[in-house]
Design an enzyme around this catalytic site. Structure first.
Site, PDB file in Angstrom:
ATOM      1  N   LYS A 263      32.513  39.438  46.240  1.00  0.00           N
ATOM      2  CA  LYS A 263      32.360  37.781  46.112  1.00  0.00           C
ATOM      3  C   LYS A 263      33.943  37.268  46.263  1.00  0.00           C
ATOM      4  CE  LYS A 263      31.458  37.939  41.868  1.00  0.00           C
ATOM      5  NZ  LYS A 263      31.439  39.587  41.588  1.00  0.00           N
TER       6      LYS A 263
ATOM      7  N   ARG B  12      28.129  32.477  34.576  1.00  0.00           N
ATOM      8  CA  ARG B  12      27.676  33.754  34.433  1.00  0.00           C
ATOM      9  C   ARG B  12      26.545  34.085  33.551  1.00  0.00           C
ATOM     10  NH1 ARG B  12      32.586  36.787  36.567  1.00  0.00           N
ATOM     11  NH2 ARG B  12      32.203  38.899  36.136  1.00  0.00           N
TER      12      ARG B  12
ATOM     13  N   ARG C  62      38.976  50.023  44.752  1.00  0.00           N
ATOM     14  CA  ARG C  62      39.866  48.614  45.163  1.00  0.00           C
ATOM     15  C   ARG C  62      41.308  48.499  44.904  1.00  0.00           C
ATOM     16  NH1 ARG C  62      37.190  43.433  42.723  1.00  0.00           N
ATOM     17  NH2 ARG C  62      37.297  44.570  40.986  1.00  0.00           N
TER      18      ARG C  62
ATOM     19  N   ARG D  60      43.338  47.033  39.145  1.00  0.00           N
ATOM     20  CA  ARG D  60      42.986  46.381  37.800  1.00  0.00           C
ATOM     21  C   ARG D  60      42.737  47.246  36.704  1.00  0.00           C
ATOM     22  NH1 ARG D  60      38.798  41.704  39.820  1.00  0.00           N
ATOM     23  NH2 ARG D  60      37.756  42.668  37.765  1.00  0.00           N
TER      24      ARG D  60
ATOM     25  N   ARG E 214      30.151  46.752  32.993  1.00  0.00           N
ATOM     26  CA  ARG E 214      30.148  45.563  33.739  1.00  0.00           C
ATOM     27  C   ARG E 214      28.956  45.281  34.609  1.00  0.00           C
ATOM     28  NH1 ARG E 214      35.716  45.855  36.853  1.00  0.00           N
ATOM     29  NH2 ARG E 214      34.981  44.318  38.088  1.00  0.00           N
TER      30      ARG E 214
HETATM   31  P1  AP5 Z   1      35.596  42.267  45.935  1.00  0.00           P
HETATM   32  O1  AP5 Z   1      35.400  41.261  46.880  1.00  0.00           O
HETATM   33  O2  AP5 Z   1      36.947  42.575  44.859  1.00  0.00           O
HETATM   34  O3  AP5 Z   1      34.242  42.119  44.629  1.00  0.00           O
HETATM   35  P2  AP5 Z   1      33.996  41.013  43.721  1.00  0.00           P
HETATM   36  O4  AP5 Z   1      32.638  40.655  43.719  1.00  0.00           O
HETATM   37  O5  AP5 Z   1      34.850  39.935  43.694  1.00  0.00           O
HETATM   38  O6  AP5 Z   1      34.284  42.168  42.400  1.00  0.00           O
HETATM   39  P3  AP5 Z   1      34.950  41.734  40.871  1.00  0.00           P
HETATM   40  O7  AP5 Z   1      34.976  43.048  40.266  1.00  0.00           O
HETATM   41  O8  AP5 Z   1      36.123  41.044  41.145  1.00  0.00           O
HETATM   42  O9  AP5 Z   1      33.812  40.925  40.375  1.00  0.00           O
HETATM   43  P4  AP5 Z   1      33.731  40.865  38.663  1.00  0.00           P
HETATM   44  O10 AP5 Z   1      32.529  39.875  38.630  1.00  0.00           O
HETATM   45  O11 AP5 Z   1      33.399  41.879  38.124  1.00  0.00           O
HETATM   46  O12 AP5 Z   1      35.034  40.506  38.009  1.00  0.00           O
HETATM   47  P5  AP5 Z   1      35.862  39.297  37.718  1.00  0.00           P
HETATM   48  O13 AP5 Z   1      37.174  39.158  38.103  1.00  0.00           O
HETATM   49  O14 AP5 Z   1      35.122  38.022  38.150  1.00  0.00           O
HETATM   50  O15 AP5 Z   1      35.191  43.691  46.328  1.00  0.00           O
HETATM   51  C1  AP5 Z   1      35.300  44.988  45.641  1.00  0.00           C
HETATM   52  C2  AP5 Z   1      35.739  46.248  46.754  1.00  0.00           C
HETATM   53  O16 AP5 Z   1      34.903  46.408  47.581  1.00  0.00           O
HETATM   54  C3  AP5 Z   1      37.176  45.763  47.226  1.00  0.00           C
HETATM   55  O17 AP5 Z   1      38.035  46.842  47.147  1.00  0.00           O
HETATM   56  C4  AP5 Z   1      36.471  45.547  48.764  1.00  0.00           C
HETATM   57  O18 AP5 Z   1      37.606  45.470  49.643  1.00  0.00           O
HETATM   58  C5  AP5 Z   1      35.410  46.157  49.021  1.00  0.00           C
HETATM   59  N1  AP5 Z   1      34.212  45.503  49.619  1.00  0.00           N
HETATM   60  C6  AP5 Z   1      33.954  43.983  49.461  1.00  0.00           C
HETATM   61  N2  AP5 Z   1      33.004  44.006  50.540  1.00  0.00           N
HETATM   62  C7  AP5 Z   1      32.784  45.324  50.940  1.00  0.00           C
HETATM   63  C8  AP5 Z   1      31.620  45.496  51.956  1.00  0.00           C
HETATM   64  N3  AP5 Z   1      30.826  44.599  52.297  1.00  0.00           N
HETATM   65  N4  AP5 Z   1      31.388  46.916  52.155  1.00  0.00           N
HETATM   66  C9  AP5 Z   1      32.440  47.677  51.670  1.00  0.00           C
HETATM   67  N5  AP5 Z   1      33.469  47.526  50.722  1.00  0.00           N
HETATM   68  C10 AP5 Z   1      33.423  46.084  50.517  1.00  0.00           C
HETATM   69  O19 AP5 Z   1      35.819  39.222  36.118  1.00  0.00           O
HETATM   70  C11 AP5 Z   1      36.458  40.159  35.326  1.00  0.00           C
HETATM   71  C12 AP5 Z   1      35.943  40.058  33.922  1.00  0.00           C
HETATM   72  O20 AP5 Z   1      36.551  38.680  33.410  1.00  0.00           O
HETATM   73  C13 AP5 Z   1      34.712  40.195  33.467  1.00  0.00           C
HETATM   74  O21 AP5 Z   1      34.164  41.266  33.279  1.00  0.00           O
HETATM   75  C14 AP5 Z   1      34.629  39.347  32.037  1.00  0.00           C
HETATM   76  O22 AP5 Z   1      35.275  39.784  30.923  1.00  0.00           O
HETATM   77  C15 AP5 Z   1      35.512  38.165  32.475  1.00  0.00           C
HETATM   78  N6  AP5 Z   1      34.945  36.902  33.139  1.00  0.00           N
HETATM   79  C16 AP5 Z   1      35.102  36.361  34.283  1.00  0.00           C
HETATM   80  N7  AP5 Z   1      34.133  35.186  34.503  1.00  0.00           N
HETATM   81  C17 AP5 Z   1      33.615  34.913  33.562  1.00  0.00           C
HETATM   82  C18 AP5 Z   1      32.781  34.210  33.156  1.00  0.00           C
HETATM   83  N8  AP5 Z   1      32.067  33.137  33.787  1.00  0.00           N
HETATM   84  N9  AP5 Z   1      32.179  34.328  31.599  1.00  0.00           N
HETATM   85  C19 AP5 Z   1      32.477  35.379  30.828  1.00  0.00           C
HETATM   86  N10 AP5 Z   1      33.563  36.302  31.185  1.00  0.00           N
HETATM   87  C20 AP5 Z   1      34.011  36.030  32.341  1.00  0.00           C
END
Ligand code: AP5
Length: 219
Positions: free
Chosen positions: A13, A90, A129, A162, A173
């Protein structure tokens, strides 16, 4: 234009949102990035969020909804053509609160992009990552390495991992995603705004599929 990005942790994402935000002049609002900034600044919200994030659980809805309402309000300006929401909503409660807030402002969600990736790919993507602490660009040690090992291509900062990107937290997660976030696929499916894209393929191929959808919306 209001675009939502759904998908499990590690689906890509953040990677795709950065590209789409540049290409379509959108403000990229990532709830995870905003929470990490709050933690770094040591705010009350950041302190409250810490234990949830470190254990792979969701931060409570009331905190997130208040935070995102403020961010979306502040993002509305004439310099961008809209916002792309990454990681919010979410839960069903967050989605309903967002719909209500947008209705109050005579707005609506225009398109929901759902990145579909098999569970068995997610753990490797996340544990490999590395991110730039300065500009937020995400790399992967195997799939998307920087030109110089551990150094950001854009600004030369040292890359970091991270604290919630460990195998144990990643599994939690993914479980949290299936229990609390995956039901949003049906929610937006019924609203007629959902577009699902195969995220199992290489990054550039995913970008092409997403761009084709957004080009269609802009026509
Ligand atoms: P990347 O693009 O970084 O993936 P992402 O989908 O953004 O993954 P996140 O881990 O950031 O999502 P998340 O939803 O768990 O975390 P968030 O920060 O929102 O890609 C990942 C890796 O893969 C990279 O190394 C990239 O290079 C590689 N890659 C990408 N595409 C690829 C492809 N096609 N092929 C191969 N490799 C690829 O949330 C963190 C925490 O915050 C949550 O756990 C929760 O505690 C809290 N939080 C955030 N939002 C909320 C909410 N709305 N409600 C409640 N809690 C929340």
């Amino acid at each position: 234009m209001i675009i939502l990005f759904l998908g499990p942790p590690g689906a890509g994402k953040g990677t795709q949102c950065k590209f789409l935000a540049d290409r379509y002049r959108l403000r990229h609002l990532s709830s995870g990035d905003i929470l990490r900034r709050e933690r770094q600044e040591g705010t009350d919200l950041g302190k409250q969020a810490q234990s949830y994030m470190d254990s792979g659980r969701l931060v409570p809805d009331d905190l997130i909804v208040a935070m995102m309402r403020q961010e979306i309000g502040a993002a509305a300006d004439g310099e961008t053509s809209g916002v792309i929401l990454d990681g919010f909503p979410r839960t069903l409660q967050q989605a309903q609160a967002l719909d209500q807030a947008l209705r109050d402002d005579d707005k609506q969600v225009d398109v929901v992009l759902n990145l579909d990736v098999d569970d068995d790919k997610l753990e490797r993507r996340i544990t490999g990552r590395r991110s730039c602490p300065r500009c937020g660009t995400a790399y992967h040690v195997d799939f998307n390495p920087p030109r110089r090992a551990n150094v950001c291509d854009r600004d030369g900062a040292a890359l970091a991992q991270r604290s919630d990107d460990t195998a144990a937290v990643v599994r939690k997660r993914i479980e949290t995603y299936h229990q609390q976030t995956a039901p949003l696929i049906d929610y937006y499916g019924h609203q007629g705004t959902l577009q699902t894209v195969d995220g199992n393929v290489p990054i550039e191929q995913v970008t092409r599929s997403l761009s084709a959808i957004l080009d269609g919306c802009n026509r």
